[in-house]
Design an enzyme around this catalytic site. Sequence first.
Site, PDB file in Angstrom:
ATOM      1  N   HIS A  53       0.832  -1.188   0.000  1.00 11.91           N
ATOM      2  CA  HIS A  53       0.000   0.000   0.000  1.00 11.91           C
ATOM      3  C   HIS A  53       0.877   1.252   0.000  1.00 11.91           C
ATOM      4  O   HIS A  53       2.075   1.200   0.295  1.00 11.91           O
ATOM      5  CB  HIS A  53      -0.903   0.010   1.227  1.00 11.91           C
ATOM      6  CG  HIS A  53      -2.042  -0.949   1.127  1.00 11.91           C
ATOM      7  ND1 HIS A  53      -3.017  -1.064   2.104  1.00 11.91           N
ATOM      8  CD2 HIS A  53      -2.380  -1.851   0.172  1.00 11.91           C
ATOM      9  CE1 HIS A  53      -3.898  -1.983   1.753  1.00 11.91           C
ATOM     10  NE2 HIS A  53      -3.523  -2.479   0.586  1.00 11.91           N
ATOM     11  N   GLU A  55       1.012   3.889   1.999  1.00 17.88           N
ATOM     12  CA  GLU A  55       1.613   4.276   3.275  1.00 17.88           C
ATOM     13  C   GLU A  55       2.833   3.418   3.596  1.00 17.88           C
ATOM     14  O   GLU A  55       3.867   3.930   4.054  1.00 17.88           O
ATOM     15  CB  GLU A  55       0.596   4.148   4.414  1.00 17.88           C
ATOM     16  CG  GLU A  55      -0.678   4.942   4.205  1.00 17.88           C
ATOM     17  CD  GLU A  55      -1.785   4.121   3.563  1.00 17.88           C
ATOM     18  OE1 GLU A  55      -2.937   4.256   4.007  1.00 17.88           O
ATOM     19  OE2 GLU A  55      -1.490   3.348   2.629  1.00 17.88           O
TER      20      GLU A  55
END
Length: 321
Positions: A53, A55
């Site tokens: 992802h 992040e």
Amino acid sequence: MSADQDHRWLAAAAALAARGRPLSRPNPAVGAILVKDRRVIGRGWTQTGGRPHAEAAALAAAGDAARGATLYVTLEPCAHQSPRGPACADLVATAGLARVVVGCHDPDPRTSGAGIARIKAAGTPVELIDHPACRASLSGFLTRCAFGRPEVTLKLALSADCRLAPPPGEGQWLTGEIARAHTHAWRAKMDAILVGRGTLEADSPRLDVRLPGLSERSPERWLLTRGTAPAGWGALPSPQDLAMIAPAQYLMIEGGAQTARAFLTAGLVDRMMLYRAPREVGGNGAALPELGADILTVAAEWVRTDSRPLGNDCLDVYEHK
């Protein structure tokens, strides 16, 4: 940082997210930027297949420097565990960040506020801003969450008199090379592309992306038919069956007049991209007079959000209100 700076960094994260679309499917394309002392120290976007992802990628890029930084992320960090990777809310909560700024709430019930709550519980301040650019960058994901279907973009090439094809014997295309290249750039942003039986039989379209370096982004091909589709194609029985095109978030329709009208009548078109050629065609060919620029200017359900020249042609973009 000031509110103005927060909005600017979120806009930058939204632009970064575009790098993940559409290869991030089935996950949404998310962008994340880590800022410390007004400098970017890490950035990331959702990778092919949905992992890592955004992040996680940004935190990995920053390493120990992430402590004390501000994270700008277009979508609320996920709160659910996955066999393919940890919950981003946990990664963010334990990263020692000074602050987190989120551009869009996650409507997925597995997260839906739980990601922000988990980060706050760990002592990291979180601010949720309903940011237009972040929402726009996630439009397909938000449409699927809200309606169980992909966001639908209707793409058509139209003559000045709203015909869909040049006269017989004058080639296949109404528009020029620049407009056609622009179409291919948009195809590269789509999960799937659909035409009707008439278009398939008349043109044998490839429906791929023919731009250097982007061929791997060619979308899945679908046919609007109650019968069978060619090998390698999906068959969609009707516009109302759009949920079948899963987990696609972005669908482009490039069919003829009958297919376009079927989706418009069903109220299932979210965006229209109308490439307008300057010449009139005349005759009795397929036409969509209801999409004339003068008619759409006063249409209650459409708003024009973009208009630009593309060589000798013009592109008008309309969003459903």
